[in-house]
Design an enzyme around this catalytic site. Structure first.
Site, PDB file in Angstrom:
ATOM      1  N   CYS A 114     -76.116 -64.666  -5.197  1.00  0.00           N
ATOM      2  CA  CYS A 114     -75.431 -63.487  -4.662  1.00  0.00           C
ATOM      3  C   CYS A 114     -74.921 -63.769  -3.250  1.00  0.00           C
ATOM      4  O   CYS A 114     -75.499 -64.544  -2.518  1.00  0.00           O
ATOM      5  CB  CYS A 114     -76.424 -62.336  -4.646  1.00  0.00           C
ATOM      6  SG  CYS A 114     -75.840 -60.852  -3.853  1.00  0.00           S
TER       7      CYS A 114
ATOM      8  N   CYS B 115     -76.892 -61.630   0.910  1.00  0.00           N
ATOM      9  CA  CYS B 115     -77.791 -62.123   1.970  1.00  0.00           C
ATOM     10  C   CYS B 115     -77.605 -63.633   2.145  1.00  0.00           C
ATOM     11  O   CYS B 115     -77.131 -64.303   1.241  1.00  0.00           O
ATOM     12  CB  CYS B 115     -79.247 -61.958   1.582  1.00  0.00           C
ATOM     13  SG  CYS B 115     -79.805 -60.308   1.377  1.00  0.00           S
TER      14      CYS B 115
ATOM     15  N   CYS C  78     -81.839 -54.581  -5.140  1.00  0.00           N
ATOM     16  CA  CYS C  78     -81.401 -55.343  -3.973  1.00  0.00           C
ATOM     17  C   CYS C  78     -82.414 -55.138  -2.862  1.00  0.00           C
ATOM     18  O   CYS C  78     -82.843 -54.019  -2.594  1.00  0.00           O
ATOM     19  CB  CYS C  78     -80.015 -54.855  -3.542  1.00  0.00           C
ATOM     20  SG  CYS C  78     -79.474 -55.627  -2.011  1.00  0.00           S
TER      21      CYS C  78
ATOM     22  N   GLN D 272     -72.469 -46.935  11.274  1.00  0.00           N
ATOM     23  CA  GLN D 272     -73.370 -48.097  11.335  1.00  0.00           C
ATOM     24  C   GLN D 272     -74.322 -48.069  10.153  1.00  0.00           C
ATOM     25  O   GLN D 272     -74.850 -47.007   9.812  1.00  0.00           O
ATOM     26  CB  GLN D 272     -74.169 -48.084  12.640  1.00  0.00           C
ATOM     27  CG  GLN D 272     -73.319 -48.238  13.896  1.00  0.00           C
ATOM     28  CD  GLN D 272     -72.808 -49.664  14.105  1.00  0.00           C
ATOM     29  OE1 GLN D 272     -73.115 -50.572  13.331  1.00  0.00           O
ATOM     30  NE2 GLN D 272     -72.015 -49.843  15.143  1.00  0.00           N
TER      31      GLN D 272
ATOM     32  N   TYR E 117     -62.384 -47.208  19.902  1.00  0.00           N
ATOM     33  CA  TYR E 117     -62.834 -47.516  18.538  1.00  0.00           C
ATOM     34  C   TYR E 117     -64.087 -46.673  18.262  1.00  0.00           C
ATOM     35  O   TYR E 117     -65.140 -47.191  17.927  1.00  0.00           O
ATOM     36  CB  TYR E 117     -63.155 -49.000  18.361  1.00  0.00           C
ATOM     37  CG  TYR E 117     -62.092 -49.961  18.833  1.00  0.00           C
ATOM     38  CD1 TYR E 117     -61.088 -50.374  17.968  1.00  0.00           C
ATOM     39  CD2 TYR E 117     -62.098 -50.454  20.133  1.00  0.00           C
ATOM     40  CE1 TYR E 117     -60.114 -51.271  18.395  1.00  0.00           C
ATOM     41  CE2 TYR E 117     -61.125 -51.346  20.567  1.00  0.00           C
ATOM     42  CZ  TYR E 117     -60.145 -51.757  19.694  1.00  0.00           C
ATOM     43  OH  TYR E 117     -59.208 -52.643  20.113  1.00  0.00           O
TER      44      TYR E 117
ATOM     45  N   GLU F 194     -59.797 -43.249  18.133  1.00  0.00           N
ATOM     46  CA  GLU F 194     -60.105 -43.812  16.811  1.00  0.00           C
ATOM     47  C   GLU F 194     -58.878 -43.691  15.916  1.00  0.00           C
ATOM     48  O   GLU F 194     -58.136 -42.715  15.984  1.00  0.00           O
ATOM     49  CB  GLU F 194     -61.304 -43.035  16.238  1.00  0.00           C
ATOM     50  CG  GLU F 194     -61.529 -43.133  14.755  1.00  0.00           C
ATOM     51  CD  GLU F 194     -61.867 -44.534  14.261  1.00  0.00           C
ATOM     52  OE1 GLU F 194     -62.650 -45.243  14.905  1.00  0.00           O
ATOM     53  OE2 GLU F 194     -61.311 -44.914  13.206  1.00  0.00           O
TER      54      GLU F 194
ATOM     55  N   ASP G 269     -65.870 -50.947  21.061  1.00  0.00           N
ATOM     56  CA  ASP G 269     -66.652 -51.254  19.848  1.00  0.00           C
ATOM     57  C   ASP G 269     -65.700 -51.531  18.693  1.00  0.00           C
ATOM     58  O   ASP G 269     -65.641 -50.788  17.719  1.00  0.00           O
ATOM     59  CB  ASP G 269     -67.583 -50.069  19.529  1.00  0.00           C
ATOM     60  CG  ASP G 269     -68.545 -50.370  18.384  1.00  0.00           C
ATOM     61  OD1 ASP G 269     -68.653 -51.541  17.971  1.00  0.00           O
ATOM     62  OD2 ASP G 269     -69.195 -49.432  17.896  1.00  0.00           O
TER      63      ASP G 269
ATOM     64  N   CYS H 190     -69.468 -56.907  16.560  1.00  0.00           N
ATOM     65  CA  CYS H 190     -70.165 -57.375  15.346  1.00  0.00           C
ATOM     66  C   CYS H 190     -69.663 -58.757  14.944  1.00  0.00           C
ATOM     67  O   CYS H 190     -69.938 -59.224  13.843  1.00  0.00           O
ATOM     68  CB  CYS H 190     -69.996 -56.376  14.211  1.00  0.00           C
ATOM     69  SG  CYS H 190     -68.287 -56.058  13.801  1.00  0.00           S
TER      70      CYS H 190
END
Ligand code: SAH
Length: 436
Positions: free
Chosen positions: A77, A80, A153, A273, A302, A323, A367, A394
């Protein structure tokens, strides 16, 4: 070096996706699932000009951090990447990865604080998007459209398995075909599940709304505990999962989450989030870095549904959020109202365009999505000349690129703090404070 050669080698580095890197014949060889410090046997699968890819054949000397993955489909998968290592290794990888990106891409040699662990490392995701194809329901394997069918999962909420079970059964009993992206036929494309403190939302993406026995399906999902059930219509030939039209079958179209002492309402197409517990720590930290005294004007660029700005509003004179997604802006305005916050205002548009016309700020919070900030936006921030910038990212690679630009505009890096928002994956969130 040639394809199909095998080598016994030591793993001396890590790549951006947590894979091991060996140096063989002056080439960097990327080896998924190999850990730093291990001696491994590698089978070369692809050779490019300066680097190559290898498949892990055998671990000859395992790392003390190597663990047995808990999930039976881990090696197939694409969800992860880190289940074969213990959590300590994962956190160290994330800290090092941020540091490497800053050096390599940004030319920035600065202290990176140790990555802050997530309060939960399993079943932490409050949102799951499961693909539905002729091969079943689950996630795609990495960089492919091959579906890995799975019922459970390790990082999704436990309720997802039961919801998927109900939908599998419904499709079988009622002869409802899955969508086929090659022939553009079939009915069900995706299942979107969001579980927040206010309940669980199930949103099923379909090509058209005429499905049999929807009342029974809805009833079953509600009995299981769904607070909201919706259809989403998407009949386009596209990889984008959610279409524009939502048809409520049960409950509200928004879900509520409480973070700290603020209640947020979230629409399914608004960004939110995915790790609620860690998000609370992240926002508190980001706002504390801003060093607010109550006299500042803060831009939250953002801003999504207004989370960071609303958190900051208590400590600032005024907050302006920007935004691009209209629904999210509507959520942000309602969230301010519902929480009695009167000093925050939210504008809809591209941050890089809107920011030119909203005056000056003492603090700018950034962000952006994974692709980072637009160059135009960074230039305008330079003209606005806030004393402090707090950048929440991120993606360490685009963060490093943007920090280099901001450095050039006279901003020095004060603090770099990675946060583990996405345990068991290679993804890492990072908060950076810059001072003019
Ligand atoms: N700060 C929010 C959202 C961060 S995600 C939170 O913590 O929840 C990034 C957000 O940027 C998304 O909501 C996305 O819709 C928005 N976005 C993407 N490109 C944008 C742009 N050019 N201008 C303004 N917002 C944008």
């Amino acid at each position: 070096m040639k394809k199909n050669q095998q080598f016994i080698t030591e793993i001396t580095g890590t790549g951006s996706q947590g894979e091991g890197v060996a140096r063989i014949e002056n080439m960097a060889v990327f080896v998924p699932y190999a850990l730093l410090g291990e001696t491994v046997k590698v089978h070369i699968v692809k050779v490019l000009k300066n680097y190559a890819y290898g498949k892990l054949v055998e671990v000859i000397k395992p790392s003390p951090n190597r663990t047995e993955p808990k999930c039976s489909v881990f090696y197939k998968c694409g969800g992860c990447n880190m289940q074969h290592a213990d959590y300590r290794y994962e956190l160290q990888f994330k800290t090092n990865h941020v540091s490497d990106c800053l050096k390599r891409i940004g030319g920035i040699d600065t202290e990176v604080l140790p990555c802050i662990p997530s309060p939960e490392t399993e079943h932490y995701r409050n949102k799951g998007q499961f693909a539905v194809t002729k091969d079943g329901i689950g996630f795609y394997s990495q960089r492919s459209h091959n579906l890995v069918d799975s019922n459970s999962c390790l990082i999704q909420k436990e309720i997802c398995s039961e919801i998927i079970g109900i939908i599998r059964e419904y499709m079988k009993t009622n002869n409802v075909p899955p969508y086929d992206e090659e022939t553009h036929t079939g009915k069900i494309r995706n299942i979107f599940i969001r579980q927040l403190s206010g309940g669980t939302m199930v949103c099923i993406t379909v090509t058209d709304k005429n499905l049999p026995n929807l009342t029974d399906l809805t009833k079953e999902l509600v009995t299981l505990g769904a607070a909201s059930v919706m259809l989403n219509i998407n009949n386009k030939r596209t990889n984008v999962q959610l279409g524009e039209q939502f048809i409520p079958l049960y409950g509200d179209e928004t879900l509520t989450d409480t973070i700290g002492d603020i209640e947020f309402k979230v629409s399914p197409n608004s960004f939110y989030q995915i790790n609620s517990k860690q998000t609370e720590q992240l926002y508190k930290y980001a706002v504390s870095l801003a060093g607010l005294t109550g006299n500042e004007t803060v831009f939250d660029l953002y801003c999504g549904i207004g989370t960071i700005g609303l958190f900051a509003s208590k400590y600032a004179k005024k907050v302006i959020g920007v935004e691009i997604v209209e629904k999210a802006v509507e959520n942000a305005r309602n969230n301010a109202l519902a929480n009695g916050i009167t000093n925050a205002q939210f504008l809809c548009g591209k941050a890089e365009d809107v920011i030119k016309d909203i005056g000056k700020a003492d603090v700018v919070m950034l962000d952006p999505p994974r692709k980072g900030c637009d160059d135009k936006l960074l230039k305008t921030v330079k003209e606005i000349a806030p004393k402090t910038i707090v950048y929440i990212s991120c993606n360490p690679a685009t963060l490093a690129r943007d920090l280099k630009t901001l450095n050039g505009y006279g901003y020095c890096i004060d603090t770099v703090q990675p946060f583990d928002m996405f345990p068991r994956t290679f993804h890492v969130e990072c908060v950076v404070k810059l001072q003019r």
